[in-house]
Design a protein around this motif. Structure first.
Motif, PDB file in Angstrom:
ATOM      1  N   LEU A 174     -25.725 -15.686  38.106  1.00  0.00           N
ATOM      2  CA  LEU A 174     -26.537 -14.639  37.492  1.00  0.00           C
ATOM      3  C   LEU A 174     -25.721 -13.640  36.681  1.00  0.00           C
ATOM      4  N   GLY A 175     -24.410 -13.650  36.855  1.00  0.00           N
ATOM      5  CA  GLY A 175     -23.581 -12.628  36.221  1.00  0.00           C
ATOM      6  C   GLY A 175     -23.705 -12.604  34.713  1.00  0.00           C
ATOM      7  N   LEU A 176     -23.564 -13.776  34.071  1.00  0.00           N
ATOM      8  CA  LEU A 176     -23.617 -13.814  32.613  1.00  0.00           C
ATOM      9  C   LEU A 176     -25.030 -13.572  32.098  1.00  0.00           C
ATOM     10  N   ALA A 177     -26.065 -13.918  32.886  1.00  0.00           N
ATOM     11  CA  ALA A 177     -27.434 -13.589  32.490  1.00  0.00           C
ATOM     12  C   ALA A 177     -27.634 -12.078  32.475  1.00  0.00           C
ATOM     13  N   VAL A 178     -27.041 -11.385  33.460  1.00  0.00           N
ATOM     14  CA  VAL A 178     -27.094  -9.926  33.486  1.00  0.00           C
ATOM     15  C   VAL A 178     -26.359  -9.352  32.286  1.00  0.00           C
ATOM     16  N   VAL A 179     -25.200  -9.927  31.952  1.00  0.00           N
ATOM     17  CA  VAL A 179     -24.420  -9.450  30.808  1.00  0.00           C
ATOM     18  C   VAL A 179     -25.220  -9.567  29.517  1.00  0.00           C
ATOM     19  N   LYS A 180     -25.821 -10.717  29.293  1.00  0.00           N
ATOM     20  CA  LYS A 180     -26.575 -10.916  28.057  1.00  0.00           C
ATOM     21  C   LYS A 180     -27.719  -9.921  27.934  1.00  0.00           C
ATOM     22  N   ARG A 181     -28.423  -9.683  29.046  1.00  0.00           N
ATOM     23  CA  ARG A 181     -29.563  -8.750  28.980  1.00  0.00           C
ATOM     24  C   ARG A 181     -29.090  -7.330  28.691  1.00  0.00           C
ATOM     25  N   ILE A 182     -27.980  -6.915  29.300  1.00  0.00           N
ATOM     26  CA  ILE A 182     -27.476  -5.558  29.071  1.00  0.00           C
ATOM     27  C   ILE A 182     -27.030  -5.388  27.629  1.00  0.00           C
ATOM     28  N   ILE A 183     -26.305  -6.370  27.091  1.00  0.00           N
ATOM     29  CA  ILE A 183     -25.825  -6.269  25.714  1.00  0.00           C
ATOM     30  C   ILE A 183     -27.006  -6.221  24.738  1.00  0.00           C
ATOM     31  N   GLU A 184     -28.006  -7.058  24.958  1.00  0.00           N
ATOM     32  CA  GLU A 184     -29.165  -7.060  24.053  1.00  0.00           C
ATOM     33  C   GLU A 184     -29.970  -5.772  24.163  1.00  0.00           C
ATOM     34  N   ASP A 185     -30.066  -5.200  25.367  1.00  0.00           N
ATOM     35  CA  ASP A 185     -30.775  -3.931  25.519  1.00  0.00           C
ATOM     36  C   ASP A 185     -30.076  -2.804  24.786  1.00  0.00           C
ATOM     37  N   ASN A 186     -28.788  -2.923  24.590  1.00  0.00           N
ATOM     38  CA  ASN A 186     -28.042  -1.900  23.863  1.00  0.00           C
ATOM     39  C   ASN A 186     -27.880  -2.241  22.383  1.00  0.00           C
ATOM     40  N   GLY A 187     -28.689  -3.171  21.900  1.00  0.00           N
ATOM     41  CA  GLY A 187     -28.713  -3.479  20.470  1.00  0.00           C
ATOM     42  C   GLY A 187     -27.637  -4.419  19.997  1.00  0.00           C
ATOM     43  N   GLY A 188     -26.975  -5.136  20.913  1.00  0.00           N
ATOM     44  CA  GLY A 188     -25.906  -6.042  20.505  1.00  0.00           C
ATOM     45  C   GLY A 188     -26.228  -7.488  20.808  1.00  0.00           C
ATOM     46  N   ARG A 189     -25.204  -8.330  20.727  1.00  0.00           N
ATOM     47  CA  ARG A 189     -25.342  -9.748  21.041  1.00  0.00           C
ATOM     48  C   ARG A 189     -24.023 -10.264  21.596  1.00  0.00           C
ATOM     49  N   ILE A 190     -24.088 -11.420  22.265  1.00  0.00           N
ATOM     50  CA  ILE A 190     -22.913 -11.998  22.902  1.00  0.00           C
ATOM     51  C   ILE A 190     -22.930 -13.500  22.694  1.00  0.00           C
ATOM     52  N   SER A 191     -21.755 -14.077  22.547  1.00  0.00           N
ATOM     53  CA  SER A 191     -21.623 -15.531  22.402  1.00  0.00           C
ATOM     54  C   SER A 191     -20.384 -15.983  23.174  1.00  0.00           C
ATOM     55  N   ALA A 192     -20.321 -17.269  23.431  1.00  0.00           N
ATOM     56  CA  ALA A 192     -19.202 -17.833  24.203  1.00  0.00           C
ATOM     57  C   ALA A 192     -18.676 -19.072  23.497  1.00  0.00           C
ATOM     58  N   ARG A 193     -17.367 -19.243  23.555  1.00  0.00           N
ATOM     59  CA  ARG A 193     -16.715 -20.422  22.984  1.00  0.00           C
ATOM     60  C   ARG A 193     -15.321 -20.535  23.597  1.00  0.00           C
ATOM     61  N   ASN A 194     -14.571 -21.516  23.172  1.00  0.00           N
ATOM     62  CA  ASN A 194     -13.193 -21.680  23.622  1.00  0.00           C
ATOM     63  C   ASN A 194     -12.257 -20.973  22.650  1.00  0.00           C
ATOM     64  N   GLY A 195     -11.191 -20.367  23.214  1.00  0.00           N
ATOM     65  CA  GLY A 195     -10.220 -19.692  22.373  1.00  0.00           C
ATOM     66  C   GLY A 195      -9.318 -20.680  21.642  1.00  0.00           C
ATOM     67  N   GLU A 196      -8.572 -20.147  20.671  1.00  0.00           N
ATOM     68  CA  GLU A 196      -7.672 -20.998  19.890  1.00  0.00           C
ATOM     69  C   GLU A 196      -6.547 -21.570  20.757  1.00  0.00           C
ATOM     70  N   ASP A 197      -6.107 -20.817  21.764  1.00  0.00           N
ATOM     71  CA  ASP A 197      -5.026 -21.276  22.651  1.00  0.00           C
ATOM     72  C   ASP A 197      -5.572 -21.846  23.948  1.00  0.00           C
ATOM     73  N   GLY A 198      -6.854 -22.193  23.976  1.00  0.00           N
ATOM     74  CA  GLY A 198      -7.472 -22.694  25.195  1.00  0.00           C
ATOM     75  C   GLY A 198      -8.069 -21.546  25.987  1.00  0.00           C
ATOM     76  N   GLY A 199      -8.781 -21.860  27.013  1.00  0.00           N
ATOM     77  CA  GLY A 199      -9.429 -20.839  27.819  1.00  0.00           C
ATOM     78  C   GLY A 199     -10.768 -20.426  27.220  1.00  0.00           C
ATOM     79  N   ALA A 200     -11.566 -19.736  28.014  1.00  0.00           N
ATOM     80  CA  ALA A 200     -12.889 -19.280  27.567  1.00  0.00           C
ATOM     81  C   ALA A 200     -12.758 -17.988  26.776  1.00  0.00           C
ATOM     82  N   ARG A 201     -13.629 -17.835  25.790  1.00  0.00           N
ATOM     83  CA  ARG A 201     -13.628 -16.618  24.959  1.00  0.00           C
ATOM     84  C   ARG A 201     -15.074 -16.122  24.823  1.00  0.00           C
ATOM     85  N   PHE A 202     -15.260 -14.849  25.149  1.00  0.00           N
ATOM     86  CA  PHE A 202     -16.562 -14.208  25.001  1.00  0.00           C
ATOM     87  C   PHE A 202     -16.470 -13.150  23.910  1.00  0.00           C
ATOM     88  N   ASP A 203     -17.388 -13.221  22.949  1.00  0.00           N
ATOM     89  CA  ASP A 203     -17.415 -12.294  21.820  1.00  0.00           C
ATOM     90  C   ASP A 203     -18.636 -11.383  21.938  1.00  0.00           C
TER      91      ASP A 203
END
Length: 454
Positions: free
Chosen positions: A416-445
């Protein structure tokens, strides 16, 4: 008792108003006509009385007998359509014109209607102190007023007919938008919010239409809110029953094993207790995340906004997970400007804490979590990268779904953690996305409006 429709009420109102108007105008007209006619009649009869008295004087001076005076009065009255009566000083009838009646003396004053009468006192012998009375015949007097009353009667009938036609037309014209408004009200009672409101043909109906539109809008918003809260509660119950079933089942199994008399239970007691504690912790996390997510979804976007720094919020969020980072010897690499935004700092710190906690779960020991803050144009950009295994291609589209876990067998989270994150960011007028970083590992924008643009 059956109530009358507005159209019928209008017809009756028109009829009553028309009859009252005709009656008032008729009575006034009749009164003015009688008054004018009496004045004119009095003048006319006065002239006739003067002429008749002169004729009587000439008749008497010609030595004609007074007893034959009735014939002279009869001829004079017939010529002028009037009745002439000659009375002495005591009111006793001396002579009367009676050519138009069946018998002499049949026309007497007490039986005549109230009408103008002219009187002339004789001033010559032998008729000194005699009075000449001149009056109009009854039928000649009442005929014009009978015609006037008859005209008023026919005018009243015509007014009633016109009132019925105008009442029906006006009733239909006025009742049509009211009937349409009643249909709109019926649609509102059936929870239909998209019906068109009729055009009003009066100021009062326009106010009623506007009030009904406002009421419909408020009811629609209220019902949508209730439906939303109902859906949130329904999802909460479904998610809770789904997620709580596994740890509850595991706890039940562990407790049954602890209560059993199996030979190796004494040696495994400590292990089973540790497993029970682990499942209890998982239950606590799931319940906490469920409550938090349900509260966020059920509430409106927070109005508690203030100017806050994303860099400072990241530092505070890292302190919240410092025990985990210290255990794995992972340090925070935070760089960039302060990144000022206008948002709810408490919830935004919670979102950053969940992202950093997710990064710590997957980052290997003695690694780092990088947080870069940049401000481009009207947005503040935040990237959070770890050095873990990254996000599988099949998981990138579903990583923000409720209870979705990339590796459910190994993850200790509730999903549920990332679902909570997405809702909070959208409520504050923003957006969030996820992908892999250039050097590996997860990256959240994360993208949030800058303070001056929020």
């Amino acid at each position: 008792m059956k109530k009358l429709s507005l159209q019928v009420r209008l017809v009756y109102s028109f009829i009553i108003i028309a009859l009252a108007s005709i009656l008032a105008v008729g009575v006034l007209t009749l009164w003015l006509s009688v008054r004018s006619y009496n004045r004119w009649e009095e003048e006319y009869l006065g002239r006739i009385a003067g002429e008749a008295s002169e004729q009587i004087r000439l008749y008497v001076e010609s030595s004609a007998p007074v007893a034959d005076l009735g014939g002279a009065l009869d001829r004079f009255g017939l010529r002028n359509n009037v009745v002439l009566r000659l009375e002495d000083s005591h009111g006793i009838l001396v002579a009367e014109s009676s050519a138009l009646h069946d018998s002499p003396g049949s026309l007497s004053l007490p039986h005549l209607p109230v009408m103008p009468v002219a009187r002339r006192v004789m001033a010559f012998p032998p008729l000194e102190d005699h009075v000449l009375v001149v009056m109009r015949f009854d039928e000649y007097f009442s005929h014009p007023f009978f015609l006037l009353v008859q005209g008023i009667f026919w005018a009243a009938l015509g007014a009633v007919a016109v009132a019925i036609l105008l009442g029906r037309y006006s009733g239909r014209r006025i009742a049509r938008p009211i009937a349409r408004l009643s249909l709109v009200a019926a649609d509102i009672s059936r929870h239909r919010w998209d019906g068109s409101l009729p055009e009003s043909n009066s100021r009062e109906l326009e106010l009623l239409t506007r009030s009904l539109a406002d009421m419909r809008q408020q009811l629609a918003a209220g019902f949508h809110t209730l439906e939303k809260e109902r859906d949130v509660m329904k999802r909460f119950l479904q998610d809770a029953s789904h997620q709580l079933r596994t740890p509850v089942t595991a706890l039940t199994t562990f407790l049954e094993l602890l209560e059993s008399d199996l030979p190796d239970m004494v040696q495994r007691r400590g292990e089973l207790v540790a497993d029970c504690r682990q499942q209890t912790d998982k239950l606590s996390r799931i319940i906490g995340d469920l409550v938090e997510l349900t509260r966020i979804e059920s509430e409106r976007p927070s109005s508690r906004r203030e100017l806050c720094s994303l860099k400072e919020l990241c530092r505070r969020a890292w302190k919240g997970v410092e025990s985990k980072s210290s255990a794995k010897r992972i340090f925070l690499d935070l760089s960039g400007p302060s990144g000022e935004v206008d948002a709810d700092p408490h919830r935004l710190e919670m979102a950053l804490s969940n992202i950093l906690d997710n990064a710590l779960k997957w980052a290997p020991e003695e690694s780092r979590v990088s947080v870069r803050i940049e401000q481009k144009n009207k947005l503040v950009f935040v990237s959070v990268c770890d050095q873990g295994p990254g996000i599988a291609e099949k998981d990138r589209e579903r990583i923000f779904e409720r209870f979705y876990q990339s590796y459910p067998g190994t993850s200790e989270g509730s999903g549920l953690g990332l679902a909570v994150v997405k809702r909070i960011i959208e409520d504050n007028g923003g957006r969030i996305s996820a992908r892999n970083g250039e050097d590996g590992g997860a990256r959240f924008d994360l993208f949030l409006p800058a303070a001056q643009e929020a």
